[in-house]
Design a protein around this motif. Structure first.
Motif, PDB file in Angstrom:
ATOM      1  N   VAL A   1       0.828  -1.341   0.071  1.00  0.00           N
ATOM      2  CA  VAL A   1       0.025  -0.131   0.147  1.00  0.00           C
ATOM      3  C   VAL A   1       0.818   1.258  -0.289  1.00  0.00           C
ATOM      4  O   VAL A   1       2.131   1.208   0.433  1.00  0.00           O
ATOM      5  CB  VAL A   1      -0.772   0.219   1.256  1.00  0.00           C
ATOM      6  N   GLY A   3      -0.122   3.901   1.517  1.00  0.00           N
ATOM      7  CA  GLY A   3      -0.114   4.627   2.767  1.00  0.00           C
ATOM      8  C   GLY A   3      -1.418   5.637   2.949  1.00  0.00           C
ATOM      9  O   GLY A   3      -1.720   6.429   3.760  1.00  0.00           O
ATOM     10  N   LEU A   4      -2.519   5.557   1.925  1.00  0.00           N
ATOM     11  CA  LEU A   4      -3.577   6.531   1.898  1.00  0.00           C
ATOM     12  C   LEU A   4      -4.532   6.031   2.939  1.00  0.00           C
ATOM     13  O   LEU A   4      -4.673   4.821   3.541  1.00  0.00           O
ATOM     14  CB  LEU A   4      -4.125   6.355   0.569  1.00  0.00           C
ATOM     15  N   ARG A   5      -5.367   6.802   3.493  1.00  0.00           N
ATOM     16  CA  ARG A   5      -6.203   6.704   4.651  1.00  0.00           C
ATOM     17  C   ARG A   5      -7.457   7.187   4.246  1.00  0.00           C
ATOM     18  O   ARG A   5      -7.669   8.015   3.348  1.00  0.00           O
ATOM     19  CB  ARG A   5      -5.716   7.454   5.938  1.00  0.00           C
ATOM     20  N   VAL A   6      -8.544   6.788   5.035  1.00  0.00           N
ATOM     21  CA  VAL A   6      -9.952   7.297   4.444  1.00  0.00           C
ATOM     22  C   VAL A   6      -9.955   8.775   5.016  1.00  0.00           C
ATOM     23  O   VAL A   6      -9.441   8.954   6.049  1.00  0.00           O
ATOM     24  CB  VAL A   6     -10.867   6.326   5.659  1.00  0.00           C
ATOM     25  N   ASP A   8      -8.514  10.919   3.064  1.00  0.00           N
ATOM     26  CA  ASP A   8      -7.679  11.733   2.249  1.00  0.00           C
ATOM     27  C   ASP A   8      -8.262  12.212   1.167  1.00  0.00           C
ATOM     28  O   ASP A   8      -9.047  11.745   0.427  1.00  0.00           O
ATOM     29  CB  ASP A   8      -6.455  10.880   1.913  1.00  0.00           C
ATOM     30  N   ASP A  26      -3.819   0.307  -2.469  1.00  0.00           N
ATOM     31  CA  ASP A  26      -5.099   1.326  -2.094  1.00  0.00           C
ATOM     32  C   ASP A  26      -5.187   2.245  -3.143  1.00  0.00           C
ATOM     33  O   ASP A  26      -6.278   2.646  -3.315  1.00  0.00           O
ATOM     34  CB  ASP A  26      -4.679   2.014  -0.638  1.00  0.00           C
ATOM     35  N   ASN A 104      -1.608  15.675  -0.239  1.00  0.00           N
ATOM     36  CA  ASN A 104      -2.104  15.577   0.934  1.00  0.00           C
ATOM     37  C   ASN A 104      -0.850  15.589   1.894  1.00  0.00           C
ATOM     38  O   ASN A 104      -0.915  15.244   3.238  1.00  0.00           O
ATOM     39  CB  ASN A 104      -2.957  14.383   1.343  1.00  0.00           C
ATOM     40  N   LEU A 106       1.727  13.320   1.651  1.00  0.00           N
ATOM     41  CA  LEU A 106       2.311  11.849   1.723  1.00  0.00           C
ATOM     42  C   LEU A 106       3.517  11.556   0.974  1.00  0.00           C
ATOM     43  O   LEU A 106       3.347  12.053  -0.160  1.00  0.00           O
ATOM     44  CB  LEU A 106       1.362  10.846   1.597  1.00  0.00           C
TER      45      LEU A 106
END
Length: 315
Positions: A1, A3-6, A8, A26, A104, A106
């Protein structure tokens, strides 16, 4: 992945970098939903593109590359896909990037970046995409630069080993072998006359088709004369009816099993020449000469009549 999160908020461009550099499943899943509404519908687009490129040994089931029944490809098909994708400037830009910061904040790194810590010299690897699955093993596609020439390399099936990165070693071994044994060799120099076409009724008698650039091949040091040749297919003669810019044929350069096709265009206008027309068609001179003789006879007859009138008037 990647490293994206809900929650973002990122761009499609961000998702492309996050898919390619760290192999973010992801990101690929988010792209599938964003473009098609579901991974299943996006997989349909993937298989449609594979069919368009005539990839008979490729079929997709998911957007992550995970081993699944019916999900497969080959090194040759991956090469075809990669050659197609590299025509897109944005794809090539992403493919040859080592790190990128998403909107974002990252930071995503290309998987190849991590292997610099192993002491490998990665300067010859211009761009890459690595992967791993139990069945396929360690895999890698890459643009490599050897002796000033960019080449594409696709490997698969490298053994997974906790102490060794065998797919990187495979790539570097091939690069070293190419450096030591292969080089670019010119088959036909720029300006070489490849074919001479006769010209009828034009201001030139013949037209030379020449190589507009050096025709070279990247191969082993020993190059046999019988290994390469060329063929011309097209018009066998030209005339004033052919215009500059017209396609008049193709040149096929053959080296062993490889073929390079180059279109041939007329580079100058050919103008009609009356002199060459009569030289090429001497029989057409007969009626022309007869007309001239008749004209001269008529002119002589008129001159005689004028002389008689003058004498008569003088009397």
């Amino acid at each position: 992945v990647a490293g994206l999160r809900v929650g973002d908020v990122v761009t499609y461009r961000d998702l492309l970098y996050a898919s390619m550099l760290p192999s973010g499943a992801d990101a690929t899943t988010a792209l599938a939903y964003g473009i098609s509404g579901s991974t299943a519908k996006y997989v349909e687009l993937m298989n449609k593109k594979a069919q368009e490129l005539n990839l008979k040994n490729t079929h997709f089931v998911n957007v992550t590359g995970l081993d699944t029944d019916g999900h497969y490809s080959t090194a040759e098909d991956v090469l075809t896909f990669l050659l197609y994708a590299l025509n897109n400037k944005l794809f090539k830009q992403i493919y040859t990037t080592r790190n990128y910061t998403l909107s974002n904040g990252l930071l995503v790194l290309s998987t190849i970046s991590h292997y610099g810590d192993y002491g490998y010299d990665l300067t010859h690897i211009i761009g890459s995409k690595t992967g791993f699955e139990e069945i396929a093993g360690l895999c890698m596609s890459a643009i490599i630069k050897v002796n000033g020439k960019e080449l594409i390399l696709v490997t698969l099936g490298a053994e997974k080993n906790a102490k060794r990165t065998t797919h990187i070693e495979d790539t570097l071994t091939i690069i070293n072998y190419l450096e030591e044994n292969y080089k670019g060799q010119v088959l036909y120099k720029k300006g070489t006359v490849l074919k001479t076409l006769p010209v009828t009724n034009g201001n030139i008698k013949s037209y030379d088709i020449v190589a507009d650039e050096d025709i070279s091949i990247y191969t082993v040091d020993k190059l046999a004369q019988d290994d390469y040749y060329y063929e011309y297919e097209g018009l066998e003669k030209l005339s004033f009816k052919n215009n500059a810019g017209d396609k008049i044929g193709t040149i096929k350069y053959h080296y062993l099993d490889d073929t390079i096709i180059s279109n041939v265009y007329l580079e100058e206008n050919i103008h009609f020449s009356l002199i060459n027309f009569f030289i090429n068609n001497p029989l057409n001179l007969i009626p022309f000469i007869i007309v001239i003789i008749l004209f001269l006879c008529l002119l002589k007859s008129q001159n005689k009549k004028k002389k008689r009138r003058r004498k008569k008037n003088a009397i």
